[in-house]
Structures are given as C-alpha cells and as structure tokens.
Design a protein around this motif. Structure first.
Motif, PDB file in Angstrom:
ATOM      1  N   LEU A 227      -9.105  -9.078  -3.922  1.00 45.45           N
ATOM      2  CA  LEU A 227      -9.018  -7.601  -3.905  1.00 45.45           C
ATOM      3  C   LEU A 227      -8.618  -7.087  -2.531  1.00 45.45           C
ATOM      4  CD1 LEU A 227      -9.483  -5.000  -5.517  1.00 45.45           C
ATOM      5  CD2 LEU A 227     -11.881  -5.061  -4.789  1.00 45.45           C
ATOM      6  N   ALA A 228      -9.174  -7.640  -1.500  1.00 44.55           N
ATOM      7  CA  ALA A 228      -8.833  -7.226  -0.141  1.00 44.55           C
ATOM      8  C   ALA A 228      -7.373  -7.503   0.177  1.00 44.55           C
ATOM      9  CB  ALA A 228      -9.738  -7.910   0.860  1.00 44.55           C
ATOM     10  N   GLY A 229      -6.881  -8.658  -0.298  1.00 40.74           N
ATOM     11  CA  GLY A 229      -5.481  -8.982  -0.051  1.00 40.74           C
ATOM     12  C   GLY A 229      -4.549  -7.987  -0.707  1.00 40.74           C
ATOM     13  N   LEU A 230      -4.874  -7.576  -1.945  1.00 42.40           N
ATOM     14  CA  LEU A 230      -4.032  -6.599  -2.647  1.00 42.40           C
ATOM     15  C   LEU A 230      -4.031  -5.236  -1.929  1.00 42.40           C
ATOM     16  CD1 LEU A 230      -4.910  -7.454  -6.366  1.00 42.40           C
ATOM     17  CD2 LEU A 230      -2.765  -7.926  -5.144  1.00 42.40           C
ATOM     18  N   LYS A 231      -5.202  -4.778  -1.474  1.00 45.09           N
ATOM     19  CA  LYS A 231      -5.268  -3.486  -0.774  1.00 45.09           C
ATOM     20  C   LYS A 231      -4.514  -3.527   0.556  1.00 45.09           C
ATOM     21  CE  LYS A 231      -9.506  -1.695  -2.822  1.00 45.09           C
ATOM     22  NZ  LYS A 231     -10.859  -1.162  -2.587  1.00 45.09           N
ATOM     23  N   ALA A 232      -4.581  -4.677   1.230  1.00 50.81           N
ATOM     24  CA  ALA A 232      -3.825  -4.806   2.476  1.00 50.81           C
ATOM     25  C   ALA A 232      -2.331  -4.740   2.217  1.00 50.81           C
ATOM     26  CB  ALA A 232      -4.196  -6.104   3.171  1.00 50.81           C
ATOM     27  N   GLN A 233      -1.892  -5.375   1.137  1.00 56.99           N
ATOM     28  CA  GLN A 233      -0.468  -5.320   0.796  1.00 56.99           C
ATOM     29  C   GLN A 233      -0.037  -3.864   0.441  1.00 56.99           C
ATOM     30  OE1 GLN A 233       0.205  -8.150  -2.320  1.00 56.99           O
ATOM     31  NE2 GLN A 233      -0.455  -9.936  -1.078  1.00 56.99           N
ATOM     32  N   GLU A 234      -0.954  -3.155  -0.265  1.00 55.72           N
ATOM     33  CA  GLU A 234      -0.647  -1.753  -0.619  1.00 55.72           C
ATOM     34  C   GLU A 234      -0.487  -0.888   0.636  1.00 55.72           C
ATOM     35  OE1 GLU A 234      -2.545   1.926  -3.244  1.00 55.72           O
ATOM     36  OE2 GLU A 234      -3.755   0.176  -2.750  1.00 55.72           O
ATOM     37  N   ALA A 235      -1.411  -1.048   1.574  1.00 53.39           N
ATOM     38  CA  ALA A 235      -1.343  -0.254   2.807  1.00 53.39           C
ATOM     39  C   ALA A 235      -0.081  -0.590   3.592  1.00 53.39           C
ATOM     40  CB  ALA A 235      -2.586  -0.521   3.646  1.00 53.39           C
ATOM     41  N   GLU A 236       0.266  -1.870   3.639  1.00 53.35           N
ATOM     42  CA  GLU A 236       1.475  -2.257   4.370  1.00 53.35           C
ATOM     43  C   GLU A 236       2.723  -1.681   3.724  1.00 53.35           C
ATOM     44  OE1 GLU A 236       3.690  -6.335   5.999  1.00 53.35           O
ATOM     45  OE2 GLU A 236       1.870  -6.459   4.760  1.00 53.35           O
ATOM     46  N   ALA A 237       2.748  -1.702   2.373  1.00 52.94           N
ATOM     47  CA  ALA A 237       3.903  -1.140   1.677  1.00 52.94           C
ATOM     48  C   ALA A 237       4.031   0.355   1.916  1.00 52.94           C
ATOM     49  CB  ALA A 237       3.803  -1.437   0.182  1.00 52.94           C
ATOM     50  N   LEU A 238       2.880   1.100   1.911  1.00 60.27           N
ATOM     51  CA  LEU A 238       2.902   2.554   2.183  1.00 60.27           C
ATOM     52  C   LEU A 238       3.343   2.834   3.615  1.00 60.27           C
ATOM     53  CD1 LEU A 238      -0.364   3.727   0.358  1.00 60.27           C
ATOM     54  CD2 LEU A 238       2.007   4.198  -0.308  1.00 60.27           C
ATOM     55  N   SER A 239       2.867   2.019   4.550  1.00 57.97           N
ATOM     56  CA  SER A 239       3.247   2.219   5.950  1.00 57.97           C
ATOM     57  C   SER A 239       4.747   2.003   6.148  1.00 57.97           C
ATOM     58  CB  SER A 239       2.446   1.262   6.833  1.00 57.97           C
ATOM     59  OG  SER A 239       2.854   1.393   8.180  1.00 57.97           O
ATOM     60  N   THR A 240       5.285   0.971   5.490  1.00 58.52           N
ATOM     61  CA  THR A 240       6.727   0.714   5.617  1.00 58.52           C
ATOM     62  C   THR A 240       7.537   1.874   5.038  1.00 58.52           C
ATOM     63  OG1 THR A 240       6.293  -1.676   5.437  1.00 58.52           O
ATOM     64  CG2 THR A 240       8.540  -0.913   5.028  1.00 58.52           C
ATOM     65  N   ALA A 241       7.080   2.390   3.884  1.00 60.15           N
ATOM     66  CA  ALA A 241       7.799   3.516   3.269  1.00 60.15           C
ATOM     67  C   ALA A 241       7.725   4.764   4.145  1.00 60.15           C
ATOM     68  CB  ALA A 241       7.226   3.782   1.877  1.00 60.15           C
ATOM     69  N   ARG A 242       6.526   4.995   4.747  1.00 56.02           N
ATOM     70  CA  ARG A 242       6.376   6.159   5.623  1.00 56.02           C
ATOM     71  C   ARG A 242       7.259   6.036   6.853  1.00 56.02           C
ATOM     72  NH1 ARG A 242       1.495   5.700   6.315  1.00 56.02           N
ATOM     73  NH2 ARG A 242       0.735   7.103   4.665  1.00 56.02           N
ATOM     74  N   ASN A 243       7.333   4.898   7.440  1.00 56.04           N
ATOM     75  CA  ASN A 243       8.194   4.709   8.612  1.00 56.04           C
ATOM     76  C   ASN A 243       9.659   4.923   8.254  1.00 56.04           C
ATOM     77  OD1 ASN A 243       5.981   4.128  10.215  1.00 56.04           O
ATOM     78  ND2 ASN A 243       6.088   1.919   9.833  1.00 56.04           N
ATOM     79  N   ASP A 244      10.050   4.435   7.092  1.00 56.73           N
ATOM     80  CA  ASP A 244      11.438   4.655   6.660  1.00 56.73           C
ATOM     81  C   ASP A 244      11.731   6.155   6.492  1.00 56.73           C
ATOM     82  OD1 ASP A 244      11.753   1.933   6.671  1.00 56.73           O
ATOM     83  OD2 ASP A 244      11.433   1.688   4.493  1.00 56.73           O
ATOM     84  N   TYR A 245      10.733   6.890   5.933  1.00 57.03           N
ATOM     85  CA  TYR A 245      10.902   8.342   5.739  1.00 57.03           C
ATOM     86  C   TYR A 245      11.034   9.066   7.089  1.00 57.03           C
ATOM     87  CZ  TYR A 245       9.397  13.174   5.081  1.00 57.03           C
ATOM     88  OH  TYR A 245       9.309  14.534   5.122  1.00 57.03           O
TER      89      TYR A 245
END
Length: 508
Positions: A227-245
């Motif tokens: 579960l922790a691994g999945l949440k970390a991947q979610e946060a990383e994906a959101l951060s990458t999308a935010r930086n791109d924006y």
C-alpha cells in the motif's frame, strides 16, 4: 471722432514709395494675424489649465474669452502704439509734455512687443502639438488573449491528468488492500486451526502457533508495504504532472512578456517620432512668428517714414458725441432724475393734502372749593328784639359748569370764572372777550395770535408755489390762486381781531 489725412505735399517722394508702402502695410497686417493666432492658442491653453479645477464645466468658455481679450489687448495696443513710437522719433517729440508721452509710449510698446514675442515663440510647440496627429499605439490585447487561452488549456490539462492519476492509483490501492487482507485472513485461519487441533488432541503445538503468528505479521507487513508503495507512486505521478503544468504555464507567460515588450517598444518608437516632429515644426513656427513680428515692426517704420517724407498730415475732427458724456452715463442720469421726480412729486402731493397741526388744547381751569366762604344772611323783623334773629344758611351751588348765556347775571359773579368756553367751529370768526380784571395776555388772545401765525404760514407756502410756477413760465393753478385769496382774508380777519382785543385790554 474722425481721423483725416491731408493730400501729400511732396508728391515726388510719395510716388516713388507709394506701392512699397501699400505692400509693406499689408504685410504688416498679415504678420499681426500670424502673431495673434499663435498668441491666442498659448493664452487659451494656460487659462484652460488654470480654470479647469475651479470651473470644470465653464473652463472652456472662460478660457476662450480670456484668450480673445488678451490677444486683442496686445495686438490692438501694438497697432496703436507702434506708429506713435516711430512718430516720436521722426518729429523729435522730446520737450515738455511730449517727452512724458514719448517715454510712456516707448515703455508700453516695448512691453507689448516682448509679450507678443515670448507668447508666440513659446506657444508655437503647443499649437503644433495640438494639430499633430497622435502616434498610433499598439496594444497587448492579442498577446493577452493568447496567454489567457493557453493558461486555461494548461489548467484544464492539469486537472484532467491529476484526476486520472488519482483514479488509477485508487483502484490499485483497493486491490492491494484486498489481497493483503486475504493473506492475513488465511494466516489467521491457520493459527486458529492449530488451536483447534490442540484442543482435540490435547497435545501442545506451540511451535506451530508461533510460526502461524509470525506468518500473520509477515502478511500484514507485506500488505502495508504494498500500500505504501502504491501511494508513493501516486504522489510521484502527481508531482511530475504538476511540474509539467508549471513549466508549460511559465513558457506561456514568457511568450506573453516577449509580445508585450515588442508592443511597448513599437509604441515608444512612434511617440519618439511624433515628439521629434513636434519639436522640429514647433521650433520652425516659433522662429516664423518672430520673423512676422519683425516684419510688422518694419512695416510700421517704413509706413510712417513714407508718410513723413510725403508731407501727409493727420487731423482729428471732433463731433458733439465725442464731447458729451457716454450714452450709458446719460441714460443712468435720466433714469435717476425720473425716479427722483416721481418720488418728490408724490411727497409734495402728500404734503399738500396733509392738514396743519391742531392748536394745543386749552388748559382746564381749576378752583379750590375750600377757599369759598359760606354766606350768612341775618333776617330780623323790625321792632323785635335781637332774640328773634333767624340765621339762614344758603345752599351750595350745584357741582358743574354753566355757560354765561344761561344766566344773565352770572357774567358779573365769581361763578363766571368756572363757566366752560363755547366751542368754535372751523374758520368761525371769534370776537374778543372783555377782560377787566387781568393785565396779562389772556388765553383767547394767545389763541388768536396762534391762528394768525398758522394762516400766515399757509399764505407764505402758497405764495412760494405761485412764484415757482411763474419762474417755470406756467400759469398759476386756480386752486393755488383761490388758496392765496382765502388765506389772505383770514390773515386780515385775525389781525383785526387781535387789534381789537389789544385795544380793549389797554382800555381796561
């Protein structure tokens, strides 16, 4: 008042420069027009700027009036004073009062020339600036619209990407939680089986139970790690999308700034070009007005020299209207005299209808009843003794007043002093009373003299009115003539009565 010019005495000199004088005079007139146009623009701009805070709605009209009046004062003053300045030199007007006039004319002319030159030169740029079209300015509307559209697109993309990432990892987290829970439940079931076997057989399975408990802990740890691994991947994906924006939005902002800078540079270039045009043409117009002022001065000098050399003299013809007071003054005086005449006529008519003041009331005569002694009458019969004497007390007289006419004998008694006077009607002749016991002036005599004085005043007043009519050449009105005769008769009547009264008093 007319200004008349004589025929030229030096015809040869006049003919040589006649056309030149006419042309130079016309050029001076046009030069004044040019100078006046530049002056009126500058005066208007200054007056409008000063009056706008005070009279926001009327500043335009007040500034126009000030500009016209100021320009008229300068140009008309130069038109009148400049020829006199030249004549003062040509005719050597340096003695007596001519010197004072010459100095004053020179000072005023210098002041007006200076004011005209400064206003014309300094206001030339203002005039050119008013008539030069404004520079075409570009706006950043297109760049702003492009940026706003790009920013909206990027915001929408960021919202969609973030929602998709959250949805994707939410499903994976749910599956991981379900798998981990299944494994933990299986390990717990195995531990429960070991407890059941231990109760059935009576044997001890401690080692097996410990392994089962360890398995449960391992399964829970594995589920938590997944579960922790999945949440970390979610946060990383959101951060990458935010930086791109943010990167894309920064690029859009940079493009907008670049476009706005280009527009600003273009506007500054256009404004600089217009300022250069205004400076060039404004300076040229300023020097042109100075030249026009010099042409005007030269035209005045040459025209006056030509007039002097030709022997042309100027005379002034006066009319009666030039000598008389101004029309407004005469109109005001006529109005004032008409008002005065109307008011004073009303006052005179009111005074004529006012009767004379009444005579003072006659003082009442007082008596002291205590000073009247009672009269005692002794009645005695002849042949009788004194003891038969009868004393009779007379009655007191009735309180009140009686006229002397009601009792013929009362006139010679003391009671006559208390009788009331007989009232007299207006203008009724009065006969003087006989006073034998007093040597002073009686009230009746004073009354006669008062009446005589009153009628003498009336007679004098009507005589003055008759004299005024005679001086004005008008006939004496019938009413005034009748009043003169009537008052003269009354004066004569009261004079006779006074003489009779005084004669009677002397005899007494």
């Amino acid at each position: 008042m007319k200004s008349l010019q004589s025929a030229p005495k030096e015809r040869a000199f006049f003919d040589v420069y006649a056309r030149l004088a006419r042309s130079i005079k016309a050029s001076g007139l046009f030069a004044q027009i040019v100078s006046g146009l530049t002056e009126v623009g500058g005066i208007y701009a200054a007056a409008y700027t000063a009056l706008l805070p005070v009279f926001p709605t009327l500043a335009l009209y007040f500034a126009a009036a000030v500009a016209i009046i100021g320009t008229a004062i300068i140009e008309l003053g130069l038109r009148v004073l400049a020829p006199q300045t030249v004549d003062a030199i040509l005719y050597c007007r340096y003695k007596g009062l001519h010197l004072a006039m010459t100095i004053s004319i020179w000072v005023l002319t210098a002041v007006l020339f200076t004011a005209s030159g400064l206003l014309s030169f300094r206001n030339s740029k203002t005039i050119v600036n008013e008539f030069t079209p404004e520079a075409t300015e570009q706006t950043t509307a297109q760049a702003d619209s492009i940026y706003q559209a790009e920013a909206a697109r990027l915001a929408s993309a960021w919202a969609n990407d973030s929602a998709r990432i959250v949805e994707q990892y939410a499903a994976q987290i749910t599956a991981a939680q379900t798998a981990g829970a299944g494994k933990v439940n299986a390990a717990k079931r195995e531990l429960s089986n070991w407890y059941n076997r231990e109760r059935r057989t009576g044997d001890s399975y401690g080692t097996q139970k410990d392994r089962a408990r360890q398995l449960i802990a391992d399964r829970e740890a594995e589920a938590a790690a997944a579960l922790a691994g999945l949440k970390a991947q979610e946060a990383e994906a959101l951060s990458t999308a935010r930086n791109d924006y943010k990167a894309a939005l920064g690029t859009a902002q940079a493009d907008r700034r670049t476009a706005a800078g280009e527009v600003k540079a273009a506007n500054e270039a256009a404004a600089g070009e217009r300022a250069a045009t205004v400076a060039a043409y404004g300076g040229g117009l300023g020097w042109f007005t100075v030249v026009a002022l010099m042409v005007f001065a030269a035209s005045v000098v040459l025209e006056r020299i030509h007039r002097k050399g030709s022997g042309i003299t100027e005379t002034v013809e006066l009319s009666q209207y030039d000598v008389n007071p101004p029309a407004l003054v005469e109109a005001w005086e006529a109005l004032r005299e008409r008002v005065q005449y109307a008011l004073r006529s009303k006052i005179t008519a009111f005074a004529e209808k006012t009767p004379a003041a009444p005579l003072p009331a006659r003082p009442a005569e007082l008596y002291d009843p205590t000073q009247l002694a009672n009269i005692v009458i002794n009645l005695q019969v002849e042949g009788e003794d004194d003891d038969n004497t009868i004393y009779i007390q007379p009655k007191r007289r009735q309180i009140g007043f009686k006229t002397a006419g009601t009792d013929p004998e009362a006139a010679n008694t003391s009671r006559a002093l208390y009788n009331a006077r007989t009232p007299h009607t207006k203008h009724e002749p009065e006969a003087p009373e006989q006073h034998t016991k007093s040597s002073y002036e009686t009230p009746d005599l004073r009354h006669l003299k008062q009446r005589l004085k009153e009628y003498k005043k009336r007679l004098g007043k009507h005589q003055q009115k008759a004299l005024r009519y005679e001086k004005e050449g008008k006939p004496v009105p019938k009413r005034t003539a009748a009043a003169l005769d009537n008052n003269a008769q009354w004066v004569e009547h009261y004079a006779n009565l006074i003489n009779q009264a005084e004669a009677t008093k002397r005899k007494a």
